[in-house]
Design an enzyme around this catalytic site. Structure first.
Site, mmCIF file in Angstrom:
data_model
loop_
_atom_site.group_PDB
_atom_site.id
_atom_site.type_symbol
_atom_site.label_atom_id
_atom_site.label_comp_id
_atom_site.label_asym_id
_atom_site.label_seq_id
_atom_site.Cartn_x
_atom_site.Cartn_y
_atom_site.Cartn_z
ATOM 1 N N ASP A 81 0.846 -1.186 0.000
ATOM 2 C CA ASP A 81 0.000 0.000 0.000
ATOM 3 C C ASP A 81 0.894 1.254 0.000
ATOM 4 O OD1 ASP A 81 -2.427 1.403 0.258
ATOM 5 O OD2 ASP A 81 -2.356 1.346 2.449
ATOM 6 N N HIS A 205 -9.807 4.714 -0.475
ATOM 7 C CA HIS A 205 -8.927 4.713 0.707
ATOM 8 C C HIS A 205 -9.650 5.389 1.864
ATOM 9 C CE1 HIS A 205 -4.728 3.703 -0.886
ATOM 10 N NE2 HIS A 205 -5.547 3.509 -1.921
ATOM 11 N N GLY A 207 -11.050 4.054 4.637
ATOM 12 C CA GLY A 207 -12.332 3.408 4.927
ATOM 13 C C GLY A 207 -12.814 3.553 6.372
#
Ligand code: 13P
Length: 278
Positions: A81, A205, A207
């Protein structure tokens, strides 16, 4: 089983749902996330951000994540990520990650395109999926520095996807990393325009703290991967605090499964929302 991230994006597209990408930073988090995937019979993505490697080194995390994915009874992709350097991206690929993200979202569009193309060229030779970001998601993974949210421009997104050939595009629609002070107002009008302009699967992104209804709406507008980090880290830290606040002699062998289980519960909760299960 370990699978390319692209396969999970195709699965999510076919099921009209999103695959959860759950950040991990230690063994308990890996165990908890994989247990949630197996319990629900659902594919997931295990991920770690480059900035988190200071606390959780890649040479320790990567073999654990890849091995956990290989042994799981459900398909799991392992993803880097917010990759910031080509060196780290290459290292992750060498460790067997099936997906990488290059985050050049703070650079001008031309430069973002150029650097992303380079990563796509390296990754595609190894069958590795590539995610990139356009626009600026608020907060900053692994950092306390805040930066301003800048929504993704749909026309730029179309050009970016066509010129780079990325497999997944992270969008900025008012979302931010970390805990939101209040429920964010997501720009679904912008997301809808991107969805109608771009063919590439979209990624959300930040979340943690987004409501279930907002998740469902985002999924209906082409979001196929949703990242959850802070909620799992917070769940683990809260479980550790509850345990250490309790009476009795601290015992690692009691603490460890409690931490894994807190992560498992958080991951199960999100998986059910992302599958549109009640
Ligand atoms: P949160 O920490 O807000 O859940 O964001 C996760 C994320 O987007 C990681 O890239």
């Amino acid at each position: 089983m370990l699978v390319p991230m692209k396969e999970l994006l195709a699965w999510a597209e076919q099921k009209n749902c999103a695959v959860g990408a759950f950040s991990v930073g230690n063994m308990e988090m890996v165990l908890g996330a994989v247990a949630a995937a197996e319990e629900t019979g659902t594919p997931i993505i295990l991920q770690i951000a480059e900035k988190r490697l200071a606390a959780s080194p890649l040479h320790l995390m990567a073999p654990m994540m890849v091995s956990a994915a290989k042994r799981a009874s459900v398909p799991i992709a392992v993803h880097l990520d917010h990759g910031l350097t080509l060196g780290c991206i290459r290292e992750a690929i060498d460790y067997g990650f099936t997906s990488v993200m290059l985050d050049c979202s703070l650079l001008p569009l031309e430069e973002n395109i150029e650097k992303t193309r380079e990563v796509v060229s390296v990754a595609s030779q190894c069958g590795v999926t590539v995610e990139a970001e356009l626009g600026v998601v608020g907060g900053n993974e692994g950092d306390t520095a805040e930066h301003k949210i800048l929504c993704t421009d749909p026309a730029a997104a179309k050009r970016f996807c066509e010129e780079t050939g990325v497999d997944a595009l992270a969008v900025a629609i008012g979302n931010a990393h970390g805990n939101y002070p209040v429920l964010p107002e997501l720009r679904f009008d912008v997301l809808e325009e991107i969805y109608h302009t771009v063919d590439t699967p979209l990624v959300l992104h930040g979340g943690t703290g987004i409501s279930d209804d907002q998740f469902r709406r985002a999924i209906s507008l082409g979001v196929r991967k949703i990242n959850i980090a802070t909620a799992s880290f917070d769940a683990l830290a809260a479980a550790a605090k509850t345990y250490s606040d309790g009476a009795g002699k601290p015992d690692y062998f009691k603490l460890s499964p409690l931490c894994a289980d807190a992560v498992r519960r958080n991951v199960v909760r999100h998986i059910n929302v992302f599958l549109n299960r009640q």
